[in-house]
Design a protein around this motif. Structure first.
Motif, PDB file in Angstrom:
ATOM      1  N   UNK A  20       0.828  -1.213   0.000  1.00  0.00           N
ATOM      2  CA  UNK A  20       0.000   0.000   0.000  1.00  0.00           C
ATOM      3  C   UNK A  20       0.857   1.256   0.000  1.00  0.00           C
ATOM      4  N   UNK A  21       2.052   1.152   0.598  1.00  0.00           N
ATOM      5  CA  UNK A  21       2.963   2.300   0.666  1.00  0.00           C
ATOM      6  C   UNK A  21       3.921   2.346  -0.518  1.00  0.00           C
ATOM      7  N   UNK A  22       3.772   1.393  -1.467  1.00  0.00           N
ATOM      8  CA  UNK A  22       4.570   1.424  -2.678  1.00  0.00           C
ATOM      9  C   UNK A  22       5.853   0.623  -2.631  1.00  0.00           C
ATOM     10  N   UNK A  23       5.998  -0.255  -1.636  1.00  0.00           N
ATOM     11  CA  UNK A  23       7.203  -1.071  -1.519  1.00  0.00           C
ATOM     12  C   UNK A  23       6.838  -2.533  -1.704  1.00  0.00           C
ATOM     13  N   UNK A  24       7.433  -3.155  -2.704  1.00  0.00           N
ATOM     14  CA  UNK A  24       7.169  -4.574  -2.982  1.00  0.00           C
ATOM     15  C   UNK A  24       8.197  -5.432  -2.264  1.00  0.00           C
ATOM     16  N   UNK A  25       7.739  -6.372  -1.453  1.00  0.00           N
ATOM     17  CA  UNK A  25       8.609  -7.344  -0.789  1.00  0.00           C
ATOM     18  C   UNK A  25       7.965  -8.715  -0.901  1.00  0.00           C
ATOM     19  N   UNK A  26       8.799  -9.754  -0.832  1.00  0.00           N
ATOM     20  CA  UNK A  26       8.248 -11.103  -0.833  1.00  0.00           C
ATOM     21  C   UNK A  26       8.092 -11.585   0.613  1.00  0.00           C
ATOM     22  N   UNK A  27       7.558 -12.774   0.784  1.00  0.00           N
ATOM     23  CA  UNK A  27       7.271 -13.298   2.125  1.00  0.00           C
ATOM     24  C   UNK A  27       8.551 -13.450   2.945  1.00  0.00           C
ATOM     25  N   UNK A  28       9.619 -13.928   2.324  1.00  0.00           N
ATOM     26  CA  UNK A  28      10.884 -14.105   3.061  1.00  0.00           C
ATOM     27  C   UNK A  28      11.427 -12.759   3.549  1.00  0.00           C
ATOM     28  N   UNK A  29      11.358 -11.747   2.704  1.00  0.00           N
ATOM     29  CA  UNK A  29      11.796 -10.409   3.114  1.00  0.00           C
ATOM     30  C   UNK A  29      10.904  -9.877   4.227  1.00  0.00           C
ATOM     31  N   UNK A  30       9.615 -10.126   4.125  1.00  0.00           N
ATOM     32  CA  UNK A  30       8.678  -9.679   5.157  1.00  0.00           C
ATOM     33  C   UNK A  30       8.972 -10.351   6.491  1.00  0.00           C
ATOM     34  N   UNK A  31       9.352 -11.628   6.454  1.00  0.00           N
ATOM     35  CA  UNK A  31       9.711 -12.336   7.697  1.00  0.00           C
ATOM     36  C   UNK A  31      10.928 -11.688   8.349  1.00  0.00           C
TER      37      UNK A  31
END
Length: 53
Positions: A20-31
């Motif tokens: 929503x804030x314009x930053x794309x991350x994958x699940x591993x990065x989110x962890x």
């Protein structure tokens, strides 16, 4: 008595929030991000309780 876990921040939720804030991350990065944020929060609470803030 079981705690209410509805407000837990999950890696999937982190992905949604950052998207929503314009930053794309994958699940591993989110962890990784989530683990870092939890460590920082723990440090801040400990410092507060010790009177270091």
């Amino acid at each position: 008595m079981e705690e209410d876990k509805t407000n837990d921040l999950t890696p999937e939720r982190v992905v949604q929030i950052l998207k929503k804030k314009g930053t794309e991350v994958n699940i591993e990065e989110a962890k990784t991000i989530l683990a870092f944020v939890k460590k920082i929060a723990n440090i801040a609470v400990n410092q507060y309780l010790r009177g270091n803030l």
